[in-house]
Design a protein around this motif. Sequence first.
Motif, PDB file in Angstrom:
ATOM      1  N   ASN A   1       0.823  -1.205   0.000  1.00  0.00           N
ATOM      2  CA  ASN A   1       0.000   0.000   0.000  1.00  0.00           C
ATOM      3  C   ASN A   1       0.860   1.260   0.000  1.00  0.00           C
ATOM      4  O   ASN A   1       0.577   2.232  -0.724  1.00  0.00           O
ATOM      5  N   ALA A   2       1.930   1.245   0.790  1.00  0.00           N
ATOM      6  CA  ALA A   2       2.813   2.406   0.874  1.00  0.00           C
ATOM      7  C   ALA A   2       3.472   2.708  -0.471  1.00  0.00           C
ATOM      8  O   ALA A   2       3.588   3.872  -0.877  1.00  0.00           O
ATOM      9  N   ALA A   3       3.910   1.664  -1.169  1.00  0.00           N
ATOM     10  CA  ALA A   3       4.569   1.852  -2.459  1.00  0.00           C
ATOM     11  C   ALA A   3       3.609   2.428  -3.492  1.00  0.00           C
ATOM     12  O   ALA A   3       3.979   3.301  -4.296  1.00  0.00           O
ATOM     13  N   ALA A   4       2.369   1.957  -3.496  1.00  0.00           N
ATOM     14  CA  ALA A   4       1.384   2.485  -4.444  1.00  0.00           C
ATOM     15  C   ALA A   4       1.133   3.972  -4.182  1.00  0.00           C
ATOM     16  O   ALA A   4       1.060   4.781  -5.114  1.00  0.00           O
ATOM     17  N   ALA A   5       1.011   4.322  -2.908  1.00  0.00           N
ATOM     18  CA  ALA A   5       0.789   5.717  -2.549  1.00  0.00           C
ATOM     19  C   ALA A   5       1.978   6.579  -2.962  1.00  0.00           C
ATOM     20  O   ALA A   5       1.813   7.674  -3.524  1.00  0.00           O
ATOM     21  N   GLY A   6       3.181   6.078  -2.705  1.00  0.00           N
ATOM     22  CA  GLY A   6       4.384   6.816  -3.089  1.00  0.00           C
ATOM     23  C   GLY A   6       4.473   7.016  -4.586  1.00  0.00           C
ATOM     24  O   GLY A   6       4.841   8.106  -5.066  1.00  0.00           O
ATOM     25  N   GLY A   7       4.123   5.985  -5.353  1.00  0.00           N
ATOM     26  CA  GLY A   7       4.160   6.085  -6.809  1.00  0.00           C
ATOM     27  C   GLY A   7       3.165   7.093  -7.347  1.00  0.00           C
ATOM     28  O   GLY A   7       3.473   7.876  -8.258  1.00  0.00           O
ATOM     29  N   ALA A   8       1.953   7.095  -6.785  1.00  0.00           N
ATOM     30  CA  ALA A   8       0.922   8.027  -7.245  1.00  0.00           C
ATOM     31  C   ALA A   8       1.316   9.473  -6.969  1.00  0.00           C
ATOM     32  O   ALA A   8       1.187  10.350  -7.838  1.00  0.00           O
ATOM     33  N   ILE A   9       1.812   9.727  -5.759  1.00  0.00           N
ATOM     34  CA  ILE A   9       2.188  11.097  -5.389  1.00  0.00           C
ATOM     35  C   ILE A   9       3.360  11.592  -6.236  1.00  0.00           C
ATOM     36  O   ILE A   9       3.366  12.735  -6.722  1.00  0.00           O
ATOM     37  N   ALA A  10       4.364  10.740  -6.413  1.00  0.00           N
ATOM     38  CA  ALA A  10       5.537  11.137  -7.199  1.00  0.00           C
ATOM     39  C   ALA A  10       5.157  11.451  -8.643  1.00  0.00           C
ATOM     40  O   ALA A  10       5.624  12.444  -9.222  1.00  0.00           O
ATOM     41  N   ALA A  11       4.300  10.614  -9.238  1.00  0.00           N
ATOM     42  CA  ALA A  11       3.872  10.854 -10.619  1.00  0.00           C
ATOM     43  C   ALA A  11       3.039  12.128 -10.723  1.00  0.00           C
ATOM     44  O   ALA A  11       3.159  12.895 -11.691  1.00  0.00           O
ATOM     45  N   LEU A  12       2.198  12.372  -9.730  1.00  0.00           N
ATOM     46  CA  LEU A  12       1.382  13.584  -9.708  1.00  0.00           C
ATOM     47  C   LEU A  12       2.258  14.837  -9.673  1.00  0.00           C
ATOM     48  O   LEU A  12       2.059  15.787 -10.455  1.00  0.00           O
ATOM     49  N   LEU A  13       3.250  14.825  -8.789  1.00  0.00           N
ATOM     50  CA  LEU A  13       4.127  15.986  -8.659  1.00  0.00           C
ATOM     51  C   LEU A  13       4.987  16.188  -9.904  1.00  0.00           C
ATOM     52  O   LEU A  13       5.176  17.326 -10.374  1.00  0.00           O
ATOM     53  N   LEU A  14       5.501  15.096 -10.461  1.00  0.00           N
ATOM     54  CA  LEU A  14       6.328  15.208 -11.657  1.00  0.00           C
ATOM     55  C   LEU A  14       5.511  15.707 -12.847  1.00  0.00           C
ATOM     56  O   LEU A  14       5.987  16.530 -13.646  1.00  0.00           O
ATOM     57  N   ALA A  15       4.277  15.221 -12.977  1.00  0.00           N
ATOM     58  CA  ALA A  15       3.404  15.686 -14.061  1.00  0.00           C
ATOM     59  C   ALA A  15       3.131  17.175 -13.929  1.00  0.00           C
ATOM     60  O   ALA A  15       3.093  17.906 -14.925  1.00  0.00           O
ATOM     61  N   ARG A  16       2.956  17.628 -12.697  1.00  0.00           N
ATOM     62  CA  ARG A  16       2.726  19.056 -12.461  1.00  0.00           C
ATOM     63  C   ARG A  16       3.938  19.886 -12.889  1.00  0.00           C
ATOM     64  O   ARG A  16       3.808  20.968 -13.477  1.00  0.00           O
ATOM     65  N   ILE A  17       5.125  19.363 -12.606  1.00  0.00           N
ATOM     66  CA  ILE A  17       6.354  20.067 -12.984  1.00  0.00           C
ATOM     67  C   ILE A  17       6.536  20.075 -14.504  1.00  0.00           C
ATOM     68  O   ILE A  17       6.863  21.107 -15.100  1.00  0.00           O
ATOM     69  N   LEU A  18       6.315  18.926 -15.142  1.00  0.00           N
ATOM     70  CA  LEU A  18       6.584  18.798 -16.580  1.00  0.00           C
ATOM     71  C   LEU A  18       5.501  19.410 -17.450  1.00  0.00           C
ATOM     72  O   LEU A  18       5.786  20.038 -18.475  1.00  0.00           O
ATOM     73  N   PHE A  19       4.231  19.200 -17.062  1.00  0.00           N
ATOM     74  CA  PHE A  19       3.117  19.587 -17.924  1.00  0.00           C
ATOM     75  C   PHE A  19       2.319  20.767 -17.387  1.00  0.00           C
ATOM     76  O   PHE A  19       1.389  21.229 -18.044  1.00  0.00           O
ATOM     77  N   LYS A  20       2.640  21.214 -16.169  1.00  0.00           N
ATOM     78  CA  LYS A  20       1.915  22.306 -15.515  1.00  0.00           C
ATOM     79  C   LYS A  20       0.460  21.937 -15.218  1.00  0.00           C
ATOM     80  O   LYS A  20      -0.366  22.813 -14.943  1.00  0.00           O
ATOM     81  N   LYS A  21       0.155  20.645 -15.283  1.00  0.00           N
ATOM     82  CA  LYS A  21      -1.194  20.154 -15.020  1.00  0.00           C
ATOM     83  C   LYS A  21      -1.114  18.865 -14.194  1.00  0.00           C
ATOM     84  O   LYS A  21      -0.090  18.180 -14.193  1.00  0.00           O
ATOM     85  N   ALA A  22      -2.204  18.558 -13.519  1.00  0.00           N
ATOM     86  CA  ALA A  22      -2.285  17.290 -12.794  1.00  0.00           C
ATOM     87  C   ALA A  22      -2.830  16.233 -13.758  1.00  0.00           C
ATOM     88  O   ALA A  22      -4.047  16.098 -13.919  1.00  0.00           O
ATOM     89  N   ASP A  23      -1.948  15.512 -14.412  1.00  0.00           N
ATOM     90  CA  ASP A  23      -2.322  14.524 -15.431  1.00  0.00           C
ATOM     91  C   ASP A  23      -2.806  13.244 -14.750  1.00  0.00           C
ATOM     92  O   ASP A  23      -2.027  12.492 -14.173  1.00  0.00           O
ATOM     93  N   LEU A  24      -4.116  12.990 -14.833  1.00  0.00           N
ATOM     94  CA  LEU A  24      -4.697  11.831 -14.157  1.00  0.00           C
ATOM     95  C   LEU A  24      -4.097  10.526 -14.654  1.00  0.00           C
ATOM     96  O   LEU A  24      -3.820   9.616 -13.859  1.00  0.00           O
ATOM     97  N   THR A  25      -3.886  10.396 -15.962  1.00  0.00           N
ATOM     98  CA  THR A  25      -3.369   9.130 -16.483  1.00  0.00           C
ATOM     99  C   THR A  25      -1.979   8.828 -15.937  1.00  0.00           C
ATOM    100  O   THR A  25      -1.638   7.668 -15.685  1.00  0.00           O
ATOM    101  N   MET A  26      -1.179   9.871 -15.722  1.00  0.00           N
ATOM    102  CA  MET A  26       0.141   9.664 -15.133  1.00  0.00           C
ATOM    103  C   MET A  26       0.032   9.259 -13.667  1.00  0.00           C
ATOM    104  O   MET A  26       0.813   8.436 -13.171  1.00  0.00           O
ATOM    105  N   VAL A  27      -0.943   9.826 -12.960  1.00  0.00           N
ATOM    106  CA  VAL A  27      -1.148   9.454 -11.554  1.00  0.00           C
ATOM    107  C   VAL A  27      -1.559   7.987 -11.455  1.00  0.00           C
ATOM    108  O   VAL A  27      -1.058   7.241 -10.603  1.00  0.00           O
ATOM    109  N   LEU A  28      -2.467   7.560 -12.325  1.00  0.00           N
ATOM    110  CA  LEU A  28      -2.902   6.164 -12.330  1.00  0.00           C
ATOM    111  C   LEU A  28      -1.722   5.233 -12.610  1.00  0.00           C
ATOM    112  O   LEU A  28      -1.517   4.231 -11.909  1.00  0.00           O
ATOM    113  N   ASN A  29      -0.954   5.569 -13.632  1.00  0.00           N
ATOM    114  CA  ASN A  29       0.206   4.745 -13.952  1.00  0.00           C
ATOM    115  C   ASN A  29       1.272   4.830 -12.866  1.00  0.00           C
ATOM    116  O   ASN A  29       2.015   3.882 -12.638  1.00  0.00           O
ATOM    117  N   GLY A  30       1.351   5.962 -12.166  1.00  0.00           N
ATOM    118  CA  GLY A  30       2.298   6.081 -11.067  1.00  0.00           C
ATOM    119  C   GLY A  30       1.974   5.148  -9.926  1.00  0.00           C
ATOM    120  O   GLY A  30       2.868   4.508  -9.340  1.00  0.00           O
TER     121      GLY A  30
END
Length: 405
Positions: A246-275
Motif C-alpha cells: 500500500n505504501a509503495a502504491a501511494a508513493g508512486g501516485a504522489i511522485a507521478a502527480l508531482l512530476l506531471a505538475r512540474i513537466l506539464f503544468k497540469k495534474a495529469d490523471l493518467t500519469m497518476v494512475l500509472n504512477g
Amino acid sequence: MMNEVFELQYALDTFYFLICGAFVMWMAAGFSMLEAGLVRSKNTTEILTKNISLFAISCVMYLICGYSIMYPELGSMFLTGITGTGVEGGDTYAPSADFFFQVVFVATAMSIVSGAVAERMKLWAFLAFAVVMTGFIYPMEGNWTWGEEAVFGLYELNFTDFAGSGIVHMAGAAAALAGVLLLGPRKGKYGPNGEVNAIPGANLPMATLGTFILWMGWFGFNGGSVLQTSTVETANSVAVVFLNTNAAAAGGAIAALLLARILFKKADLTMVLNGALAGLVTITASPDSPTPVLATLFGAMGGILVVFSILALDKVKIDDPVGAISVHGVCGLLGVMLVPFTTDATFLGQLGGAATIFFWVFGASLIVWGILKAVIGIRVTEEEEYEGVDITECGMEAYPEFSKS
C-alpha cells in the motif's frame, strides 16, 4: 494434539491461499476497466472481449500443460492427482490451492499484453498468441526462476523475485514489446516531423476504477506470495507485505502527480494512475523486506520512472495506449534491481535473472508474433482501424446510444 494443530494450519493456509487467489483474479476486472477507459470508445467492446477471453485461455492452457512445465515436480499434464491433499508431502495447504493461485498470475502476465497492442491488433491473432504465451512461454521462464531447474546458474547467483516484478510483470511487458514492434503505432499517433499526437481515452472514471481494483487485488498478489498465515511469524510477514504494498502504491501516485505538475503544468490523471501501478510493480519483487518508509520511496522511484519512460517510448515511436510496457516492464526491472538494497540478493544475480526473463520472453514472443503476422496477419486494415475494432471484430459497440460509426 499436534495433529489437530497441523490440520488447523492446513485449513487456514489453504483458505488464505484461495482468498488471495480470488483477489488476484479480481485484478482481471481491474485490467479490463483500466484498458477500456484508456482506449477510444470505438474499441471498448473488443478490448473487453480480449480480457475475458485471455483469462479463460490462461486457465485452460495452464491446466493442460503450463503448470506441469513450470513445476514438473508438483503437477502432471492435465493436473492428474492435483486434487489430493498435500499432507503426505508436508505441505501446509492443498496442492489445488497452489494451482489456483499460480494460474491467476499467468492471466495477469497475459493481461499486460492486451493494453499495449490495443486498438489495432486482430482479435484472433491476439488470442492465438495467448495460447502459446500462457501454455509455454511464461511457464518456461517460471520454471527457470521460481521452479526447481533454474538456468544460467540463477540459484547460485541467488536471484530473488518475491512475487513477480520480473517473472510476471516484466515478462508480460517483454511479450507486449515484441508485439508492438511488429504491429506498429496507431494511425495518427505520430506526425511526419516526429510530433506526438495525444489520443485520449474515452472513460477516465472507468480507468480510475480499474486502477483501484488493481491496487486492491495487489494485496492478494503480494500477500498471497507469503504462502502461509497460520503462524505468528507468517501472519506478521503478511501484515508487513500488505503495509509495504500500500505504501509503495501511494508513493508512486504522489511522485507521478508531482512530476506531471512540474513537466506539464497540469495534474495529469493518467500519469497518476500509472504512477500508482508503477509503485505496485516496483515493490512486488521484495515487499517483505523494506521498511514502510523505504517501500514508499521505492514506489516513488517507480512513479517518477514511469512518467519518463512513457515519454521516452513516444519519442522512439513505440505506441503503447495504456503505458503497460513502461509500468510493468521498466518498473518491473527497477523492482528486481532494488531487491539487493534490503536483502542478501546480489546485483549480479538480479541482473542475470532479469536478462533471462526478458530475452527468453521477448525472443520467443517475437518469433510467435512473426509467425502469426506471416500466416494470418496481426493488424487490422486502415479502414477497420478508422471505423473501430468493436464493429469489425465484435459486431457491436460498447456505447451504441452515444456513438455512430
